[in-house]
Design an enzyme around this catalytic site. Structure first.
Site, mmCIF file in Angstrom:
data_model
loop_
_atom_site.group_PDB
_atom_site.id
_atom_site.type_symbol
_atom_site.label_atom_id
_atom_site.label_comp_id
_atom_site.label_asym_id
_atom_site.label_seq_id
_atom_site.Cartn_x
_atom_site.Cartn_y
_atom_site.Cartn_z
ATOM 1 C CB SER A 176 11.936 10.802 8.087
ATOM 2 O OG SER A 176 11.058 10.909 6.973
ATOM 3 C CG HIS A 212 14.558 7.494 6.588
ATOM 4 N ND1 HIS A 212 14.994 6.181 6.508
ATOM 5 C CD2 HIS A 212 13.205 7.446 6.475
ATOM 6 C CE1 HIS A 212 13.951 5.378 6.367
ATOM 7 N NE2 HIS A 212 12.844 6.118 6.332
ATOM 8 C CG ASP A 244 10.091 7.998 4.763
ATOM 9 O OD1 ASP A 244 10.402 6.805 4.874
ATOM 10 O OD2 ASP A 244 10.147 8.813 5.702
ATOM 11 C CG MET A 265 5.545 7.184 1.020
ATOM 12 S SD MET A 265 4.440 7.874 2.246
ATOM 13 C CE MET A 265 5.549 7.939 3.672
ATOM 14 C CG HIS A 322 11.498 3.341 3.975
ATOM 15 N ND1 HIS A 322 10.742 3.733 5.070
ATOM 16 C CD2 HIS A 322 11.037 2.113 3.638
ATOM 17 C CE1 HIS A 322 9.873 2.788 5.361
ATOM 18 N NE2 HIS A 322 10.011 1.801 4.503
ATOM 19 C CG MET A 382 7.272 2.770 2.508
ATOM 20 S SD MET A 382 6.961 4.120 3.658
ATOM 21 C CE MET A 382 8.268 5.228 3.139
ATOM 22 C CG MET A 426 7.866 -0.443 8.524
ATOM 23 S SD MET A 426 8.762 1.078 8.172
ATOM 24 C CE MET A 426 7.542 2.331 8.584
ATOM 25 N N GLY A 462 3.265 5.203 5.710
ATOM 26 C CA GLY A 462 2.428 6.087 4.891
ATOM 27 C C GLY A 462 2.465 7.533 5.359
ATOM 28 C CG PHE A 463 0.102 9.220 6.571
ATOM 29 C CD1 PHE A 463 -0.133 10.242 5.657
ATOM 30 C CD2 PHE A 463 -0.578 8.021 6.430
ATOM 31 C CE1 PHE A 463 -1.041 10.062 4.627
ATOM 32 C CE2 PHE A 463 -1.494 7.831 5.397
ATOM 33 C CZ PHE A 463 -1.720 8.866 4.491
ATOM 34 N N GLY A 464 3.998 10.501 8.500
ATOM 35 C CA GLY A 464 4.764 10.851 9.682
ATOM 36 C C GLY A 464 3.826 11.151 10.839
ATOM 37 N N GLY A 465 4.393 11.235 12.018
ATOM 38 C CA GLY A 465 3.629 11.695 13.177
ATOM 39 C C GLY A 465 2.633 10.716 13.753
ATOM 40 C CG ASP A 520 10.761 4.517 9.264
ATOM 41 O OD1 ASP A 520 10.419 5.578 9.812
ATOM 42 O OD2 ASP A 520 10.806 4.364 8.025
ATOM 43 N N GLY A 567 7.541 6.863 14.944
ATOM 44 C CA GLY A 567 7.263 7.181 16.342
ATOM 45 C C GLY A 567 8.483 7.222 17.244
ATOM 46 N N GLY A 604 11.153 11.546 12.183
ATOM 47 C CA GLY A 604 10.664 12.658 11.370
ATOM 48 C C GLY A 604 10.146 13.774 12.247
ATOM 49 C CB SER A 605 6.869 14.313 13.868
ATOM 50 O OG SER A 605 6.792 13.005 14.360
HETATM 51 C C1 DX5 Z 1 6.461 6.305 7.651
HETATM 52 C C2 DX5 Z 1 7.869 6.671 7.230
HETATM 53 C C3 DX5 Z 1 8.674 7.211 8.342
HETATM 54 C C4 DX5 Z 1 8.138 8.473 8.936
HETATM 55 C C5 DX5 Z 1 8.556 8.586 10.353
HETATM 56 O O1 DX5 Z 1 5.788 5.771 6.580
HETATM 57 O O2 DX5 Z 1 8.524 5.534 6.723
HETATM 58 O O3 DX5 Z 1 10.043 7.356 7.968
HETATM 59 O O4 DX5 Z 1 8.537 9.632 8.261
HETATM 60 O O5 DX5 Z 1 7.929 9.709 10.882
HETATM 61 P P1 DX5 Z 1 7.756 9.898 12.436
HETATM 62 O O6 DX5 Z 1 9.125 9.932 13.044
HETATM 63 O O7 DX5 Z 1 7.070 11.234 12.521
HETATM 64 O O8 DX5 Z 1 6.935 8.759 12.956
HETATM 65 ZN ZN ZN Z 2 10.795 5.580 6.406
#
Ligand code: DX5
Ligand code: ZN
Length: 227
Positions: free
Chosen positions: A12, A37, A39, A41, A70, A72, A141, A146-149, A176, A178, A198-199
């Site tokens: 991501s 990917h 994201d 938002m 994706h 959102m 999900m 909403g957020f990575g990490g 998607d 963690g 992502g992270s």
């Molecule tokens: C969350 C996103 C994910 C996110 C995953 O809202 O849809 O795609 O970037 O990030 P990690 O891998 O860091 O959980």
């Molecule tokens: Zn995503």
């Protein structure tokens, strides 16, 4: 885009350098990403804001694999044509984003894209039971979007149910949130084939030290495939 259930790693770009998306996309693809990917938002369906269709269109020439977008956002339908025009290969909408997911998935396919449907952690697998023939991908999900990490929320039972419900249909199960070398194998064992990360992909690297991305992708893939 042909269908298969081999394990695909989809970094991501939410965790990339926001001032350098072109080179970041090239770096993760050179380092073994299967899909990219993206994201999207809207600050309304989720409490964060990212890219509109013009940004996604600017990513397109850099993506040589599959651009997995994706959404959102709510509503979805007024923006489907704009993301088709932007060059999305897969366009995923949330089942929670509106009352007419059936119509939304039909519209995504009619616009020439693969159609994905995403389910939040609090939404049961059964919410997509009657649209599986209209979907090319179900995104489970494993964080609240909403957020990575964020910390992984275990959705093993939901993924297993979806795998049973999907049967022989050519529908991907994407996870998607963690995903890392510890959590990815649990989801693959339950039936997933696309792993968004992502992270865990971007951690510790940069476009100038892209081999770190490669090592991170390989760690997830090795753990997930058991090879
Ligand atoms: C969350 C996103 C994910 C996110 C995953 O809202 O849809 O795609 O970037 O990030 P990690 O891998 O860091 O959980
Ligand atoms: Zn995503």
């Amino acid at each position: 885009m042909s269908f298969d259930r081999s394990i695909k790693i989809a970094p991501s770009i939410l965790s990339a350098d926001f001032a350098d998306f072109g080179r970041e996309i090239q770096a993760i693809e050179a380092q073994g990403a299967d899909w990219v990917h993206v994201d999207v938002m809207d600050g309304h369906f989720v409490p964060n804001l990212t890219f509109g269709p013009q940004a996604v269109k600017a990513f397109r020439p850099h993506v040589k694999t599959v651009m997995d977008v994706h959404l959102m956002i709510a509503p979805v339908d007024p923006y489907i044509d704009a993301y088709a025009e932007a060059g999305a290969d897969v366009l995923t909408a949330h089942v929670e984003a509106g009352p007419h997911i059936h119509r939304t998935l039909q519209a995504i396919r009619a616009a020439g894209m693969k159609a994905g449907v995403a389910v939040n952690p609090g939404t049961p697998a059964e919410a997509v039971a009657h649209v599986l023939d209209l979907a090319d991908l179900v995104c489970v999900m494993t964080v609240n979007p909403g957020f990575g990490g964020q910390k992984f929320i275990d959705m093993t039972a939901k993924v297993r149910s979806l795998r049973d419900m999907i049967g022989d249909r050519p529908v991907h199960i994407e996870i998607d949130g963690g995903m890392d070398p510890t959590t990815a194998p649990l989801m693959v064992a339950a039936g997933a084939d696309v792993l968004v990360a992502g992270s865990a992909v971007f951690r510790g690297g940069s476009v100038d030290t892209a081999e770190v991305y490669g090592a991170n992708i390989n760690s997830i893939r090795t753990a997930a495939t058991g090879t």
